[in-house]
Design an enzyme around this catalytic site. Structure first.
Site, PDB file in Angstrom:
ATOM      1  N   GLY A 113       0.806  -1.210   0.000  1.00 49.68           N
ATOM      2  CA  GLY A 113       0.000   0.000   0.000  1.00 49.68           C
ATOM      3  C   GLY A 113       0.842   1.263   0.000  1.00 49.68           C
ATOM      4  O   GLY A 113       1.839   1.372   0.720  1.00 49.68           O
ATOM      5  N   GLY A 180      22.585  -8.000  21.053  1.00 51.51           N
ATOM      6  CA  GLY A 180      21.268  -7.618  21.530  1.00 51.51           C
ATOM      7  C   GLY A 180      20.362  -8.818  21.714  1.00 51.51           C
ATOM      8  O   GLY A 180      20.794  -9.976  21.623  1.00 51.51           O
ATOM      9  N   ILE A 182      17.892 -10.239  19.933  1.00 47.90           N
ATOM     10  CA  ILE A 182      17.709 -11.190  18.838  1.00 47.90           C
ATOM     11  C   ILE A 182      18.941 -12.078  18.689  1.00 47.90           C
ATOM     12  O   ILE A 182      18.843 -13.307  18.598  1.00 47.90           O
ATOM     13  CB  ILE A 182      17.405 -10.449  17.524  1.00 47.90           C
ATOM     14  N   GLU A 201      30.186  -7.741  20.013  1.00 53.05           N
ATOM     15  CA  GLU A 201      29.360  -6.599  20.428  1.00 53.05           C
ATOM     16  C   GLU A 201      30.241  -5.368  20.626  1.00 53.05           C
ATOM     17  O   GLU A 201      31.261  -5.434  21.320  1.00 53.05           O
ATOM     18  CB  GLU A 201      28.621  -6.947  21.720  1.00 53.05           C
ATOM     19  N   VAL A 235      33.864  -4.726  14.343  1.00 50.68           N
ATOM     20  CA  VAL A 235      34.160  -5.480  13.125  1.00 50.68           C
ATOM     21  C   VAL A 235      34.811  -4.534  12.118  1.00 50.68           C
ATOM     22  O   VAL A 235      34.236  -3.512  11.738  1.00 50.68           O
ATOM     23  CB  VAL A 235      32.874  -6.099  12.526  1.00 50.68           C
ATOM     24  N   ARG A 268      17.196  -3.058  14.162  1.00 49.21           N
ATOM     25  CA  ARG A 268      16.202  -3.014  13.096  1.00 49.21           C
ATOM     26  C   ARG A 268      15.919  -1.565  12.722  1.00 49.21           C
ATOM     27  O   ARG A 268      16.102  -0.648  13.530  1.00 49.21           O
ATOM     28  CB  ARG A 268      14.906  -3.717  13.541  1.00 49.21           C
ATOM     29  N   ASP A 305       7.076  -0.870  15.321  1.00 48.72           N
ATOM     30  CA  ASP A 305       8.474  -0.615  14.989  1.00 48.72           C
ATOM     31  C   ASP A 305       8.649   0.616  14.116  1.00 48.72           C
ATOM     32  O   ASP A 305       9.747   1.172  14.033  1.00 48.72           O
ATOM     33  CB  ASP A 305       9.072  -1.826  14.266  1.00 48.72           C
ATOM     34  N   HIS A 436       3.664 -21.426  47.539  1.00 50.49           N
ATOM     35  CA  HIS A 436       4.914 -22.154  47.762  1.00 50.49           C
ATOM     36  C   HIS A 436       4.725 -23.611  47.363  1.00 50.49           C
ATOM     37  O   HIS A 436       3.695 -24.203  47.681  1.00 50.49           O
ATOM     38  CB  HIS A 436       5.318 -22.077  49.237  1.00 50.49           C
TER      39      HIS A 436
END
Length: 457
Positions: A113, A180, A182, A201, A235, A268, A305, A436
């Site tokens: 769309g 992270g 994911i 990381e 990296v 993302r 997102d 318990h």
């Protein structure tokens, strides 16, 4: 051209939930989807990962069976069967969404769309175009994996979270770029399948946005399982030799990792497809909205997102519900109290502020943590690794945040979320009766210790 009260672009957990809520409240609804019902969460994210994490959990239980007096001489893995089961789970849930759309008389448009300021959506099905108009539009386009501009990346084969769940062979060695949520969940899957996993990381710790104690605890547990950790590492380059070579810089020194496979999992970015004809405002890459999820263009909303923030499936659903409420003239006075879950082995679950965030916000903070080492249910189940931590304002005991680390804590965080939603205090939490034996008793113990009334601590 068909006209609707509400049209929603994207059928992920934000889009389809918005559509159903709007339809149940009497609005005519169109839902536009260019790929598969359920969006990233169902098809390439939450559900595939949790399905394969269950496979990994079963493998881990087999490996640990001896301590429970159960002898397993051998077992073998059938990756194809695992992937087929994952696909069956996805299909079953897709069918469920489709049935809900039909039951609520929601018109589904299969195609991409494009939206304009006049609230007209042009849907391109690949064979034809259709136009529809709506009084209100909710943009729920979702996101896609962010692939950074790493030197040599386009010269080597690599996976993203969009492709890793259809892998055809278990790699001997997997380098995951990104520590992270994911990346860590995928690391747990493949470590259980027998892959040597190494995580790279850039920050000085994994899950840097979460509580530091939880991050350190999880890092130590993953290292104990044999997962390699390269934090504060950048990296520099990837290149193809007999294997893929990943060149790193750490502490001013260069080093290299040779690997069969690379997963790029560094976050993302929003999917802005079809939004070029809209004069909506942005904050950085993300669509800017107000507290009702409305953009600067009246009647056009954005959720999930696409607007950044939490980037969680349940956040997108709640944002969609709030957008529908605003369309109907209602308001949600309360701020979000958003639980966050990491489905690693062990799990991490949290809600509210971390201890560091609470102090930075100017609160007089008193935090209390209890380890689960002495927890009866944990010892009986051989799942007594972890802790429960309450972060509160010192004077009145208002709960500002809760951090849980250990087995099954993602199933317990809703209790803490409820307390925070109701503006509960540590005194009220300590006054509550927990059954318990349960792991959740740790929350009572943490509250009691905070009040200097601890029973077992």
């Amino acid at each position: 051209m068909t006209k609707f009260d509400v049209a929603i672009v994207g059928s992920g957990p934000g889009g389809y939930v918005s559509a159903i809520r709007a339809a149940k409240l009497g609005l005519s609804v169109a839902l536009v989807e260019g790929r598969d019902l359920g969006g990233t969460c169902l098809n390439r994210g939450c559900i595939p990962s949790k399905t394969l994490l269950k496979n990994a959990e079963v493998i881990n239980q087999i490996k640990d069976a001896k301590k429970f007096g159960i002898k397993v001489d051998s077992y073998s893995l059938e990756l194809k069967t695992m992937i087929n089961r994952k696909n069956q789970v996805i299909q079953q849930l897709q069918n469920g969404i489709n049935s809900l759309l039909k039951a609520n008389k929601i018109k589904l448009y299969s195609g991409y769309g494009t939206v304009d300021n006049q609230k007209i959506i042009t849907v391109d099905t690949g064979e034809k175009t259709e136009k529809l108009e709506a009084e209100s539009i909710i943009l729920a386009n979702g996101s896609k994996p962010f692939v950074p501009n790493l030197s040599g990346l386009n010269e080597v084969p690599y996976y993203t979270s969009d492709t890793i769940f259809d892998i055809e062979e278990v790699p001997e060695h997997l380098v995951i770029v990104g520590g992270g949520v994911i990346g860590l969940e995928i690391a747990c899957i493949f470590q259980s399948l027998g892959t040597k996993v190494e995580i790279v990381e850039m920050a000085d710790c994994i899950i840097p946005a979460e509580d530091k104690e939880a991050a350190d605890y999880l890092a130590n547990e993953l290292k104990r399982k044999g997962i390699g950790m390269h934090t504060s590492a950048k990296v520099l380059e990837l290149k193809k030799d007999k294997k893929t070579v990943v060149k790193l810089e750490k502490d001013g020194k260069e080093t290299s990792l040779e690997t069969d496979s690379v997963l790029v999992s560094v976050g993302r970015e929003p999917n802005l497809t079809g939004l070029n004809d809209l004069s909506i405002n942005y904050e950085g890459k993300f669509v800017k909205v107000d507290k009702s999820m409305q953009t600067n263009v009246k009647g056009i909303y954005a959720i999930g997102d696409l607007i950044g923030g939490y980037q969680l499936a349940h956040a997108a659903s709640e944002e969609g519900i709030r957008a529908v409420s605003h369309i109907l003239g209602e308001t949600h006075p309360k701020d979000f109290i958003m639980p966050r879950c990491i489905y690693t082995f062990p799990e991490i679950a949290s809600v509210g502020m971390t201890e560091e965030q609470a102090k930075a916000a100017g609160y007089q903070v008193k935090a209390q943590k209890v380890d689960l080492a002495a927890n009866g249910k944990g010892i009986a189940s051989a799942e007594n690794s972890g802790f429960m931590k309450i972060i509160s304002e010192e004077k009145y005991g208002e709960i500002l945040g809760v951090v849980l680390a250990g087995a099954h804590v993602t199933e317990m965080i809703s209790q803490a979320t409820s307390f925070m939603y109701l503006e509960g205090t540590v005194e009220e939490l300590e006054d509550m009766i927990f059954p318990h034996p349960t792991l959740a008793e740790g929350m009572f113990e943490a509250a009691a210790k905070w009040l200097d009334k601890g029973i077992h601590y």
